[in-house]
Design a protein around this motif. Structure first.
Motif, PDB file in Angstrom:
ATOM      1  N   LEU A  52       0.825  -1.158   0.004  1.00 52.13           N
ATOM      2  CA  LEU A  52      -0.125   0.186  -0.005  1.00 52.13           C
ATOM      3  C   LEU A  52       0.757   1.477   0.014  1.00 52.13           C
ATOM      4  CD1 LEU A  52      -2.710  -1.064   2.565  1.00 52.13           C
ATOM      5  CD2 LEU A  52      -2.912  -1.068   0.233  1.00 52.13           C
ATOM      6  N   ALA A  53       1.918   1.283   0.762  1.00 50.59           N
ATOM      7  CA  ALA A  53       2.857   2.450   0.871  1.00 50.59           C
ATOM      8  C   ALA A  53       3.576   2.759  -0.409  1.00 50.59           C
ATOM      9  CB  ALA A  53       3.963   2.293   1.812  1.00 50.59           C
ATOM     10  N   GLU A  54       4.008   1.560  -1.224  1.00 48.37           N
ATOM     11  CA  GLU A  54       4.482   1.744  -2.528  1.00 48.37           C
ATOM     12  C   GLU A  54       3.415   2.155  -3.615  1.00 48.37           C
ATOM     13  OE1 GLU A  54       7.662   1.552  -2.337  1.00 48.37           O
ATOM     14  OE2 GLU A  54       8.249   1.790  -4.306  1.00 48.37           O
ATOM     15  N   GLU A  56       1.071   4.168  -2.934  1.00 48.17           N
ATOM     16  CA  GLU A  56       0.942   5.627  -2.780  1.00 48.17           C
ATOM     17  C   GLU A  56       1.918   6.624  -3.156  1.00 48.17           C
ATOM     18  OE1 GLU A  56      -2.019   5.314   1.340  1.00 48.17           O
ATOM     19  OE2 GLU A  56       0.240   5.431   1.551  1.00 48.17           O
ATOM     20  N   ASP A  57       3.338   5.767  -3.022  1.00 50.20           N
ATOM     21  CA  ASP A  57       4.442   6.594  -3.584  1.00 50.20           C
ATOM     22  C   ASP A  57       4.430   6.584  -4.995  1.00 50.20           C
ATOM     23  OD1 ASP A  57       5.359   6.789  -0.824  1.00 50.20           O
ATOM     24  OD2 ASP A  57       6.994   5.509  -0.837  1.00 50.20           O
TER      25      ASP A  57
END
Lengths: 89, 186
Positions: A52-54, A56-57
């Motif tokens: 999820l973080a990737e 978003e990035d």
């Protein structure tokens, strides 16, 4: 630039390969029916957080906690649909 | 990622540049455990480290990685260099997605396999990336944020299994060496 679902699918295959450490040719075989969470052993809870973080990035989106469910992460197609809707909303 | 940083340090050593890869509070062999760390502990440790390194009057370039860049602004440093800096709110957002509520308490969250003070997490989430002078920033090509250079590599910090990337280590060492030279280190 990601309004094209096919291009987005390719980007998400690469992202899954990068985050989960799976071979690119294995990720290249993922289609809309490929099961992810619960079927892909590499995709544990920490890997979900990193995925999820990737997302978003790389794609400039925000994924809220209440948006993460079985439909979104159940299959490759569900994940692509979720991101595609985010980007074209 | 730390293994790749160690490879980068060895690559710099071969080029005549000394490096220190510290275990800051809450990390590795540091005696202060993660559940007791506060941001001020990291700031104090960084200041003490720079004081010690400054004794022999050699110029210093501070290299920051990921959320370590939240603490990399050092007055008097000859330069600052960053790879894939991560703002505090993004770090905490990712960590909180891993929280195990049954292991957490009102004062501490059990995230990424360890207890961390909620006060520390609150502090981190509100901490912007500093804007020090003489700063050069590198990011991955997949990261669209502004940078002086984008490099092609896999985000090792997202991998479940520890990995290393010797090609990336050499590339980062070479870039940092050029920047250090630009900052007056020879």
């Amino acid at each position: 630039m990601h309004s094209d679902r096919a291009t987005l699918s390719e980007d998400i295959r690469r992202l899954l390969s990068d985050v989960l450490g799976i071979a690119q040719d294995r990720a290249a075989a993922f289609d809309d029916t490929t099961e992810l969470f619960g079927s892909l052993p590499e995709l544990d809870s920490m890997a979900v957080a990193n995925l999820l973080a990737e997302l978003e990035d790389r794609l400039g989106i925000i994924v809220e906690a209440d948006e993460v469910d079985g439909e979104m992460l159940g299959t490759f197609g569900g994940l692509v649909d979720f991101v595609h809707e985010k980007l074209t909303r | 990622m730390r293994r790749t940083l160690a490879m980068m340090a060895r690559a710099l050593d071969r080029r005549g540049i000394g490096t220190v890869l510290p275990d800051l509070p809450g990390m590795g062999e540091h005696p202060l455990s993660g559940d007791r760390v506060r941001a001020s502990d990291i700031e104090t440790a960084m200041a003490a480290l720079i004081d010690a390194l400054s004794l022999d009057k050699r110029p210093i370039v501070v290299a920051g990685f990921r959320a370590g860049c939240l603490f990399d602004s050092i007055p008097g440093a000859a330069g600052h260099w960053r790879f894939a800096p991560e703002p505090g709110d993004r770090l905490v957002r990712t960590l909180m997605r891993t929280e195990a509520p049954e292991e957490s308490s009102p004062t501490h969250a059990f995230v990424n396999g360890q207890l961390v003070s909620r006060a520390f997490l609150d502090d981190l989430s509100q901490r912007p990336l500093p804007d020090p002078p003489q700063l050069r920033t590198l990011r991955l090509t997949t990261d669209k944020a502004e940078a002086d250079r984008h490099v092609e590599a896999s985000p090792l910090w997202r991998h479940a299994e520890p990995g290393e990337d010797p090609v990336l280590a050499e590339l980062l060492a070479e870039d940092l060496l050029i920047w250090a030279t630009t900052c007056g280190i020879s």
